[in-house]
Design an enzyme around this catalytic site. Sequence first.
Site, PDB file in Angstrom:
ATOM      1  N   CYS A  79       0.826  -1.199   0.000  1.00  0.00           N
ATOM      2  CA  CYS A  79       0.000   0.000   0.000  1.00  0.00           C
ATOM      3  C   CYS A  79       0.870   1.264   0.000  1.00  0.00           C
ATOM      4  O   CYS A  79       1.532   1.538  -0.990  1.00  0.00           O
ATOM      5  CB  CYS A  79      -1.002  -0.065   1.145  1.00  0.00           C
ATOM      6  SG  CYS A  79      -2.464   0.936   0.833  1.00  0.00           S
ATOM      7  N   HIS A 170      -3.419  -4.768   1.807  1.00  0.00           N
ATOM      8  CA  HIS A 170      -2.738  -5.036   3.083  1.00  0.00           C
ATOM      9  C   HIS A 170      -2.736  -6.538   3.360  1.00  0.00           C
ATOM     10  O   HIS A 170      -3.681  -7.047   3.977  1.00  0.00           O
ATOM     11  CB  HIS A 170      -3.497  -4.336   4.222  1.00  0.00           C
ATOM     12  CG  HIS A 170      -3.248  -2.866   4.315  1.00  0.00           C
ATOM     13  ND1 HIS A 170      -2.353  -2.314   5.199  1.00  0.00           N
ATOM     14  CD2 HIS A 170      -3.777  -1.834   3.618  1.00  0.00           C
ATOM     15  CE1 HIS A 170      -2.342  -0.997   5.067  1.00  0.00           C
ATOM     16  NE2 HIS A 170      -3.196  -0.679   4.105  1.00  0.00           N
ATOM     17  N   GLU A 172      -1.160  -8.156   5.487  1.00  0.00           N
ATOM     18  CA  GLU A 172      -0.859  -8.459   6.890  1.00  0.00           C
ATOM     19  C   GLU A 172      -2.089  -8.360   7.778  1.00  0.00           C
ATOM     20  O   GLU A 172      -2.023  -8.654   8.961  1.00  0.00           O
ATOM     21  CB  GLU A 172       0.249  -7.511   7.390  1.00  0.00           C
ATOM     22  CG  GLU A 172      -0.189  -6.092   7.738  1.00  0.00           C
ATOM     23  CD  GLU A 172      -0.517  -5.215   6.526  1.00  0.00           C
ATOM     24  OE1 GLU A 172      -0.511  -5.715   5.386  1.00  0.00           O
ATOM     25  OE2 GLU A 172      -0.810  -4.023   6.737  1.00  0.00           O
TER      26      GLU A 172
HETATM   27  N1  GLN Z   1      -3.519   6.467   0.690  1.00  0.00           N
HETATM   28  C1  GLN Z   1      -2.277   6.171   1.331  1.00  0.00           C
HETATM   29  C2  GLN Z   1      -1.116   6.909   0.670  1.00  0.00           C
HETATM   30  O1  GLN Z   1      -1.287   7.510  -0.335  1.00  0.00           O
HETATM   31  C3  GLN Z   1      -2.003   4.689   1.329  1.00  0.00           C
HETATM   32  C4  GLN Z   1      -3.037   3.977   2.165  1.00  0.00           C
HETATM   33  C5  GLN Z   1      -2.551   2.746   2.855  1.00  0.00           C
HETATM   34  O2  GLN Z   1      -1.341   2.491   2.966  1.00  0.00           O
HETATM   35  N2  GLN Z   1      -3.473   1.996   3.361  1.00  0.00           N
HETATM   36  O3  GLN Z   1      -0.037   6.876   1.175  1.00  0.00           O
END
Ligand code: GLN
Length: 192
Positions: A79, A170, A172
């Site tokens: 992410c 995610h 995890e």
């Molecule tokens: N929207 C977040 C970003 O741009 C990422 C979101 C997340 O890691 N769950 O960093």
Amino acid sequence: MVKIGVLGLQGAVREHVRSIEACGAEAVVVKKVEQLADIDGLIIPGGESTTMRRLMDKYGFIEPLKQFASEGKPMFGTCAGLIILAKKIVGYDEPHLGLMDITVERNSFGRQRESFEASLAIKGVADDFIGVFIRAPHIVSVGPDVDVLATYEGRIVAARQGQFLGCSFHPELTDDHRMTQYFIHMVKETKE
Ligand code: GLN
């Protein structure tokens, strides 16, 4: 046994530690640059990439992490961590680490779908992996050396380029540790 670091500046750090330990590997929360010398692979967690970047600058992580990568050590961005690894970010002039040959777009699944779960087929990992997406980025395009591992609704959500692994979701946050296991396998292969 391999030692897997989790960059511990911000975000879902403990959840990754739990997943690594569930896979039978040793987990280290990395809060200082010196700790990088002690680990075989690094996970950059989800969280907020702009905040994480600010802390990476504050604690002097940018160059040491590029050095870590240049030694061929595996890195896994989830992410926000995926955004940190990418060479290009849509709408931004500069990347963060700029290591993985992908272009990512932030928050690309729309506001009305801030978070959701979806079953994914991930090449080399699982046919039925539940991906938890939270304000997730997606991979807009990949370079020639990048292997696309999973798509969701036509968008790339997981990819690998040699030592680099990245995903939009995610892995995890559930009790399914197969994605973590895949990364640990990459780390073991590299160490051998
Ligand atoms: N929207 C977040 C970003 O741009 C990422 C979101 C997340 O890691 N769950 O960093």
